[in-house]
Write an enzyme that holds these catalytic residues in place. Sequence first.
Site, PDB file in Angstrom:
ATOM      1  N   LYS A  78     -36.040  26.837  42.694  1.00 40.41           N
ATOM      2  CA  LYS A  78     -37.024  26.525  41.970  1.00 40.41           C
ATOM      3  C   LYS A  78     -37.453  25.071  41.997  1.00 40.41           C
ATOM      4  O   LYS A  78     -36.639  24.246  42.058  1.00 40.41           O
ATOM      5  CB  LYS A  78     -36.669  26.901  40.434  1.00 40.41           C
ATOM      6  CG  LYS A  78     -37.909  26.804  39.576  1.00 40.41           C
ATOM      7  CD  LYS A  78     -37.309  27.253  38.326  1.00 40.41           C
ATOM      8  CE  LYS A  78     -38.509  27.004  37.050  1.00 40.41           C
ATOM      9  NZ  LYS A  78     -38.568  27.701  35.995  1.00 40.41           N
ATOM     10  N   SER A 153     -41.377  31.244  33.999  1.00 37.02           N
ATOM     11  CA  SER A 153     -41.809  30.330  34.693  1.00 37.02           C
ATOM     12  C   SER A 153     -41.508  30.527  36.138  1.00 37.02           C
ATOM     13  O   SER A 153     -41.752  29.612  37.208  1.00 37.02           O
ATOM     14  CB  SER A 153     -41.763  28.637  34.181  1.00 37.02           C
ATOM     15  OG  SER A 153     -40.370  28.485  34.294  1.00 37.02           O
ATOM     16  N   SER A 177     -37.589  32.005  31.131  1.00 36.00           N
ATOM     17  CA  SER A 177     -38.073  31.963  32.685  1.00 36.00           C
ATOM     18  C   SER A 177     -36.986  32.304  33.397  1.00 36.00           C
ATOM     19  O   SER A 177     -37.432  32.421  34.782  1.00 36.00           O
ATOM     20  CB  SER A 177     -38.309  30.571  32.765  1.00 36.00           C
ATOM     21  OG  SER A 177     -39.561  30.222  32.094  1.00 36.00           O
TER      22      SER A 177
HETATM   23  N1  GLN Z   1     -42.627  31.018  28.673  1.00 35.32           N
HETATM   24  C1  GLN Z   1     -41.677  30.225  28.022  1.00 35.32           C
HETATM   25  C2  GLN Z   1     -42.727  28.717  27.585  1.00 35.32           C
HETATM   26  O1  GLN Z   1     -43.829  29.031  28.239  1.00 35.32           O
HETATM   27  C3  GLN Z   1     -40.638  29.945  28.540  1.00 35.32           C
HETATM   28  C4  GLN Z   1     -40.574  28.866  29.757  1.00 35.32           C
HETATM   29  C5  GLN Z   1     -39.343  28.875  30.274  1.00 35.32           C
HETATM   30  O2  GLN Z   1     -38.126  29.352  30.037  1.00 35.32           O
HETATM   31  N2  GLN Z   1     -39.270  27.722  31.165  1.00 35.32           N
HETATM   32  O3  GLN Z   1     -42.281  28.002  27.373  1.00 35.32           O
END
Ligand code: GLN
Length: 495
Positions: A78, A153, A177
């Site tokens: 990532k 994400s 995410s």
């Molecule tokens: N969807 C959550 C956010 O927007 C989690 C994102 C994540 O775990 N990086 O913060």
Amino acid sequence: MSQLHDLTVAELAAKLRAKDVSAVEVARHFLARGASHRSLGAYLAVDEQVTLAQARAADARIAAGESAPLLGVPVAHKDIFVTRDFASTAGSKMLEGYRSPFDATVVQRLAGAGAVTLGKLNCDEFAMGSSNENSAYHVARNPWDPARIPGGSSGGSAVAVAARLAPAATGTDTGGSIRQPASFCGITGIKPTYGRASRYGMIAFASSLDQAGPMARTAEDCALLLSAMCAPDPDRDSTSLEIAPEDFTRSLNDSLEGLRVGVPREFFGAGLAADVRAAIDAALQELRQQGAQLVEISLPRTELSIPVYYIIAPAEASSNLSRYDGVKFGHRARQYGDLIDMYQKSRAEGFGDEVKRRIMVGTYVLSHGYYDAYYLQAQKIRRMIADDFQQAFRQCDVIAGPVAPTVAWKLGEKADDPVANYLADIFTLPGSLAGLPGLSVPCGFGEAGMPVGLQLLGNYFGEAKLLNVAHRLQRVTDFHQRIPVAVDAAPEARA
Ligand code: GLN
């Protein structure tokens, strides 16, 4: 013989060790596959020369008789992990072209275990998002239906693994995410207990929540990667736990006889789509078939996890992101007046809308007069949510439920509605706030043939148990082996 990209990490590693195939051949195969599937938008950076040099080094280690567990296995990261050999952008224009002088600990550890880096994967900007649509570069498409989001994400990671562009990938999970894109793309992903994997070199979003973890097709592969990723790193990450590295593959085949599986009532309310519910119910019945006992439990503050998370995460983000001021690194505006104007213009140009939104919310809840009403209150409820889990774990060994209320939605469907995105995080946020390990394992298909993941949550340091349950499920199901039809019907692939 099955194609190289159909092999799991475990199978590939065995073939490499047996010298049936070289690391260079494997790397070339995946590089070519990545190039012919560019329209899925999985990668943000690739560099054939770098990858092939790493593969040659792996071949030399194999020839020398070394036995590192992932020798020659390609892995993609990532783009939130900093790497010396590839640009690291966190999916943001703010860091376009940024080169880190060092590798993140997780990257280093996987390289030490012999992994070869295929490139850097698309993600929401600074890991803020649930659909990958907040990437400043390009969309990532779900291989099961390219008109849908892959989740976020860590969307690029899930796309790469599901479309077999990489045997495995790293992801990060702050509020879901790893689990949510794994669920949406039909792969397996695990977020370990907070503090197990070093955060050193992971571009920070919300430091008290951010955790790294592996994403692969099987639980066994996740176990192999996680074993390499987790180790104490006290000198470089102050929240890293002093827990010796563990072999997470050791109990994959343990029997589920007598295992108490907690089913939280609050995860099965009106918000849960019927197609997702059906797949989850079937998985729960399968666990029961294997001797597990289903126990109804309650996580009474599940709904509160949304406002709590969306106060704490932006608060920490606003502080972490203050380092991007255009001075030492990152984007600097071309034209500006004085220093303050330079800060303002650089940040206005470098950050996308969602990041700005969170910086504003975070700054607000931390400001004098609102700190007590919002931030402090959220911290108190966070503690209560963690206590609720401890209460639940008196009645059960693991918790099982959906990862998300629906299957992956259409690109653009919620793009203009941040709150709709936030609400979809309801089942992953509680475990994140408590710092618990969580996993998503494919358990069926719902509406429009889209994958559904079963979420398993464990108590602190319960990773091996989660991987055991997921592996036992994968021994009797084939959801993780199905190939998304759209992938090899993509226009470039036909050409
Ligand atoms: N969807 C959550 C956010 O927007 C989690 C994102 C994540 O775990 N990086 O913060």
